[in-house]
Design an enzyme around this catalytic site. Structure first.
Site, PDB file in Angstrom:
ATOM      1  N   ARG A  22       0.818  -1.408  -0.081  1.00 50.53           N
ATOM      2  CA  ARG A  22       0.026  -0.240   0.117  1.00 50.53           C
ATOM      3  C   ARG A  22       1.018   0.839   0.183  1.00 50.53           C
ATOM      4  O   ARG A  22       0.462   2.325   0.248  1.00 50.53           O
ATOM      5  CB  ARG A  22      -0.743   0.245   1.059  1.00 50.53           C
ATOM      6  CG  ARG A  22      -2.552  -1.040   0.793  1.00 50.53           C
ATOM      7  CD  ARG A  22      -2.929  -0.665   0.544  1.00 50.53           C
ATOM      8  NE  ARG A  22      -4.221  -1.698   0.186  1.00 50.53           N
ATOM      9  CZ  ARG A  22      -5.148  -1.681   0.850  1.00 50.53           C
ATOM     10  NH1 ARG A  22      -5.362  -0.912   1.944  1.00 50.53           N
ATOM     11  NH2 ARG A  22      -5.850  -3.175   0.697  1.00 50.53           N
TER      12      ARG A  22
ATOM     13  N   ARG B 244      -3.864   6.813   1.175  1.00 45.78           N
ATOM     14  CA  ARG B 244      -4.238   7.646   1.169  1.00 45.78           C
ATOM     15  C   ARG B 244      -3.474   8.290   1.764  1.00 45.78           C
ATOM     16  O   ARG B 244      -3.530  10.028   2.825  1.00 45.78           O
ATOM     17  CB  ARG B 244      -5.547   7.112   2.554  1.00 45.78           C
ATOM     18  CG  ARG B 244      -6.702   7.506   1.032  1.00 45.78           C
ATOM     19  CD  ARG B 244      -8.066   7.222   1.735  1.00 45.78           C
ATOM     20  NE  ARG B 244      -8.243   5.945   2.429  1.00 45.78           N
ATOM     21  CZ  ARG B 244      -8.876   5.570   3.545  1.00 45.78           C
ATOM     22  NH1 ARG B 244      -9.667   5.941   3.743  1.00 45.78           N
ATOM     23  NH2 ARG B 244      -8.466   3.570   3.679  1.00 45.78           N
TER      24      ARG B 244
ATOM     25  N   ARG C  62      -7.466  10.409  -6.294  1.00 47.18           N
ATOM     26  CA  ARG C  62      -8.698  10.256  -5.804  1.00 47.18           C
ATOM     27  C   ARG C  62      -9.844  10.801  -6.421  1.00 47.18           C
ATOM     28  O   ARG C  62     -10.835  10.262  -6.664  1.00 47.18           O
ATOM     29  CB  ARG C  62      -8.408   9.160  -4.971  1.00 47.18           C
ATOM     30  CG  ARG C  62      -9.110   8.745  -3.948  1.00 47.18           C
ATOM     31  CD  ARG C  62      -9.740   7.327  -4.627  1.00 47.18           C
ATOM     32  NE  ARG C  62     -10.531   6.474  -4.035  1.00 47.18           N
ATOM     33  CZ  ARG C  62     -12.017   6.702  -4.284  1.00 47.18           C
ATOM     34  NH1 ARG C  62     -12.130   7.574  -4.809  1.00 47.18           N
ATOM     35  NH2 ARG C  62     -12.164   6.239  -4.107  1.00 47.18           N
TER      36      ARG C  62
ATOM     37  N   ASP D  61      -6.456  -3.746  -7.412  1.00 50.25           N
ATOM     38  CA  ASP D  61      -7.158  -4.131  -5.774  1.00 50.25           C
ATOM     39  C   ASP D  61      -7.455  -5.492  -6.613  1.00 50.25           C
ATOM     40  O   ASP D  61      -7.021  -5.798  -7.502  1.00 50.25           O
ATOM     41  CB  ASP D  61      -7.851  -3.436  -5.749  1.00 50.25           C
ATOM     42  CG  ASP D  61      -8.440  -4.410  -3.947  1.00 50.25           C
ATOM     43  OD1 ASP D  61      -8.052  -3.707  -3.174  1.00 50.25           O
ATOM     44  OD2 ASP D  61      -9.045  -4.566  -4.045  1.00 50.25           O
TER      45      ASP D  61
ATOM     46  N   TYR E 229     -13.651 -12.579   0.000  1.00 51.91           N
ATOM     47  CA  TYR E 229     -14.961 -12.032  -0.495  1.00 51.91           C
ATOM     48  C   TYR E 229     -15.972 -12.374  -1.137  1.00 51.91           C
ATOM     49  O   TYR E 229     -17.496 -11.585  -0.646  1.00 51.91           O
ATOM     50  CB  TYR E 229     -13.789 -10.902  -0.835  1.00 51.91           C
ATOM     51  CG  TYR E 229     -12.551  -9.831   0.587  1.00 51.91           C
ATOM     52  CD1 TYR E 229     -14.054  -9.255   1.297  1.00 51.91           C
ATOM     53  CD2 TYR E 229     -11.761 -10.246   0.397  1.00 51.91           C
ATOM     54  CE1 TYR E 229     -12.888  -8.201   2.139  1.00 51.91           C
ATOM     55  CE2 TYR E 229     -10.974  -9.707   0.520  1.00 51.91           C
ATOM     56  CZ  TYR E 229     -10.776  -8.553   1.758  1.00 51.91           C
ATOM     57  OH  TYR E 229     -10.483  -7.744   3.168  1.00 51.91           O
TER      58      TYR E 229
HETATM   59  O1  1CP Z   1       0.170   0.007  -3.763  1.00 54.23           O
HETATM   60  C1  1CP Z   1      -0.239  -0.691  -3.325  1.00 54.23           C
HETATM   61  O2  1CP Z   1      -0.250  -1.422  -2.818  1.00 54.23           O
HETATM   62  C2  1CP Z   1      -0.757  -1.083  -4.986  1.00 54.23           C
HETATM   63  C3  1CP Z   1      -2.715  -1.014  -4.082  1.00 54.23           C
HETATM   64  C4  1CP Z   1      -3.568  -1.783  -3.886  1.00 54.23           C
HETATM   65  C5  1CP Z   1      -2.850  -3.354  -3.238  1.00 54.23           C
HETATM   66  C6  1CP Z   1      -1.497  -4.079  -3.516  1.00 54.23           C
HETATM   67  C7  1CP Z   1      -4.897  -2.049  -3.465  1.00 54.23           C
HETATM   68  C8  1CP Z   1      -5.571  -0.137  -3.200  1.00 54.23           C
HETATM   69  N1  1CP Z   1      -5.016  -2.822  -2.183  1.00 54.23           N
HETATM   70  C9  1CP Z   1      -4.185  -3.608  -3.169  1.00 54.23           C
HETATM   71  C10 1CP Z   1      -4.336  -5.333  -2.111  1.00 54.23           C
HETATM   72  C11 1CP Z   1      -5.207  -6.224  -1.527  1.00 54.23           C
HETATM   73  N2  1CP Z   1      -6.908  -5.175  -1.908  1.00 54.23           N
HETATM   74  C12 1CP Z   1      -5.768  -6.545  -0.398  1.00 54.23           C
HETATM   75  C13 1CP Z   1      -4.061  -7.748   0.044  1.00 54.23           C
HETATM   76  C14 1CP Z   1      -2.906  -6.759   1.305  1.00 54.23           C
HETATM   77  C15 1CP Z   1      -4.001  -6.535   2.479  1.00 54.23           C
HETATM   78  O3  1CP Z   1      -4.279  -7.138   3.228  1.00 54.23           O
HETATM   79  O4  1CP Z   1      -3.981  -5.263   2.313  1.00 54.23           O
HETATM   80  C16 1CP Z   1      -6.825  -6.907  -0.192  1.00 54.23           C
HETATM   81  C17 1CP Z   1      -7.576  -7.177   0.924  1.00 54.23           C
HETATM   82  C18 1CP Z   1      -7.925  -5.447  -0.893  1.00 54.23           C
HETATM   83  C19 1CP Z   1      -9.145  -5.871  -0.402  1.00 54.23           C
HETATM   84  C20 1CP Z   1      -9.913  -4.370  -0.007  1.00 54.23           C
HETATM   85  N3  1CP Z   1      -9.506  -2.888  -1.343  1.00 54.23           N
HETATM   86  C21 1CP Z   1      -9.819  -3.375   1.009  1.00 54.23           C
HETATM   87  C22 1CP Z   1      -9.822  -4.566   2.571  1.00 54.23           C
HETATM   88  C23 1CP Z   1     -11.564  -4.638   2.667  1.00 54.23           C
HETATM   89  C24 1CP Z   1     -11.051  -5.548   3.943  1.00 54.23           C
HETATM   90  O5  1CP Z   1     -11.368  -6.141   4.491  1.00 54.23           O
HETATM   91  O6  1CP Z   1     -11.023  -4.500   5.055  1.00 54.23           O
HETATM   92  C25 1CP Z   1      -9.714  -1.926   0.863  1.00 54.23           C
HETATM   93  C26 1CP Z   1     -10.523  -1.155   1.930  1.00 54.23           C
HETATM   94  C27 1CP Z   1      -9.993  -2.210  -0.576  1.00 54.23           C
HETATM   95  C28 1CP Z   1      -9.730  -0.632  -1.467  1.00 54.23           C
HETATM   96  C29 1CP Z   1      -8.578   0.176  -1.535  1.00 54.23           C
HETATM   97  N4  1CP Z   1      -7.279  -0.682  -2.789  1.00 54.23           N
HETATM   98  C30 1CP Z   1      -6.070   0.098  -3.042  1.00 54.23           C
HETATM   99  C31 1CP Z   1      -6.255   1.411  -1.637  1.00 54.23           C
HETATM  100  C32 1CP Z   1      -5.776   1.960  -1.403  1.00 54.23           C
HETATM  101  C33 1CP Z   1      -7.554   1.160  -1.418  1.00 54.23           C
HETATM  102  C34 1CP Z   1      -7.978   2.066  -0.256  1.00 54.23           C
HETATM  103  C35 1CP Z   1      -9.391   3.042  -1.029  1.00 54.23           C
HETATM  104  C36 1CP Z   1      -8.376   4.134  -1.391  1.00 54.23           C
HETATM  105  O7  1CP Z   1      -8.003   4.829  -0.627  1.00 54.23           O
HETATM  106  O8  1CP Z   1      -9.199   4.970  -2.255  1.00 54.23           O
END
Ligand code: 1CP
Length: 340
Positions: free
Chosen positions: A26, A30, A39, A76, A150
């Site tokens: 990540r 944000r 965003r 994602d 999910y």
């Molecule tokens: O910078 C990076 O790492 C690349 C971007 C990235 C990656 C690798 C994003 C962007 N998501 C992910 C992987 C991801 N997505 C995982 C595996 C890693 C982890 O455990 O965190 C998972 C479980 C998700 C699912 C997901 N997408 C969640 C989690 C939900 C939960 O169960 O709590 C969320 C909040 C998202 C949205 C998301 N994906 C990425 C971002 C930056 C965001 C947040 C949205 C935003 O801030 O605009």
């Protein structure tokens, strides 16, 4: 510059390096004002993932600031369920919401539309061309078990106990779902490699909620199948596995899936991590909560990690993703330390 100059790839070739290569899960997100700006100018979160020049822009933002060794493509894990027609949407402040796929009938109705993922591959191609030659590009996907969590639940959960219950009641449905996801994830990772990814990471964020038997069936076996298929076509592309919170099962995972690298969460003791280095490259494991809270404690812990693991093949990372309220200054100080 050819791929031999990329510090991340050197780690997988077991070449000795002064400072460890590093990147952060990540790392685009944000905690960066420039991310929030892009965003805010984009409709939904998935629109950002599927707009190649914007996805590429936010992929490169953290490298411009902190000069990490690698960029991870902004996307994602839920793009795979989305391309299967699972009705993925991201509600503001709520996380992902999907139309639950919890029986054989709903599973049979899914259709794999790979063209929906074309913008992800285009974002990789754009990023590949823009990236300095010494930086690696990482592609990724969710592992079948975590994606199934999910898809079956339709949203996030604290332990996905109801998904495990459905798998116990209707094992044929659940194994068919895992098999479908295994095929789709394999295709998605291969397409990312063809579009320019040097390394791929498989995120199994929810592997820690499983019994030992479930872990073998839902995590190890599908991941081993994905790795074997990737290796048959791309023998030289390193594959990193991240079975988060797998505890003592990290060892079995590393041995049986044949991943090239294993990403470990912050609960893993460094002594245990050292043993994992006999099997594969270790990546990790600074606590993202520590990074958000204390610069001093972060630097002290980063030193301990590098001292314990840095003399063997090692990639510095966090134990999980950067938290949105992390001060940029803490990240900058950590990167300055890692660059030596
Ligand atoms: O910078 C990076 O790492 C690349 C971007 C990235 C990656 C690798 C994003 C962007 N998501 C992910 C992987 C991801 N997505 C995982 C595996 C890693 C982890 O455990 O965190 C998972 C479980 C998700 C699912 C997901 N997408 C969640 C989690 C939900 C939960 O169960 O709590 C969320 C909040 C998202 C949205 C998301 N994906 C990425 C971002 C930056 C965001 C947040 C949205 C935003 O801030 O605009």
């Amino acid at each position: 510059m050819d791929s031999s100059s990329k510090a991340l790839l050197k780690a997988f070739r077991k070449e000795r390096q002064g400072n460890p290569p590093f990147w952060f899960m990540r790392q685009a997100g944000r905690y960066l004002p420039e991310y929030k700006q892009v965003r805010a100018s984009t409709g939904g979160f998935l629109d950002l993932c599927y707009t190649p020049h914007k996805a590429s822009e936010v992929t490169l933002q953290p490298l411009d600031r902190f000069d990490m060794s690698a960029a991870i493509i902004f996307s994602d894990i839920l793009v795979v369920p989305h391309a299967l027609g699972a009705g993925v949407r991201f509600a503001e402040g709520e996380g992902p919401i999907l139309v639950p796929v919890d029986n054989a009938e709903k599973l049979a109705a899914l259709q794999w539309n790979t063209h929906l993922l074309e913008p992800v591959y285009e974002a990789l191609r754009i990023t590949r061309n823009a990236l300095p030659g010494d930086k690696a590009l990482i592609g990724f996907a969710g592992a079948p078990w975590t994606l199934a969590c999910y898809m079956v639940q339709g949203k996030s959960d604290k332990d996905f106990a109801s998904v495990r219950a459905i798998a116990m009641k209707d094992p044929a449905f659940f194994i068919n779902l895992l098999n479908l996801l295994t095929r789709c994830v394999t295709q998605h990772l291969k397409a990312q490699i063809r579009a320019g990814a040097d390394v791929v990471q498989i995120f199994d964020s929810w592997s820690g909620v499983l019994s030992a038997e479930e872990f073998d069936a839902y995590v190890v076996q599908p991941t081993a199948a994905i790795v074997a298929s990737l290796k048959a076509e791309f023998p030289h592309v390193p594959v990193i596995g991240f079975p988060r919170l797998a505890g003592v099962k990290y060892w079995d995972y590393a041995v049986k899936t044949k991943v090239d690298g294993i990403s470990i969460d912050a609960s893993v003791p460094l002594e245990y991590a050292k043993q994992l280095q006999d099997v594969c490259v270790v990546q990790g494991n600074l606590d993202p909560v520590l990074l958000a809270e204390s610069k001093q404690a972060t630097l002290a812990q980063a030193k301990r990690i590098v001292n314990a693991l840095g003399d063997k093949s090692f990639v510095f990372n966090l134990g999980h993703g950067i938290l949105p309220h992390t001060p940029i200054e803490h990240v900058a100080a950590l990167c300055a330390f890692l660059k030596g």
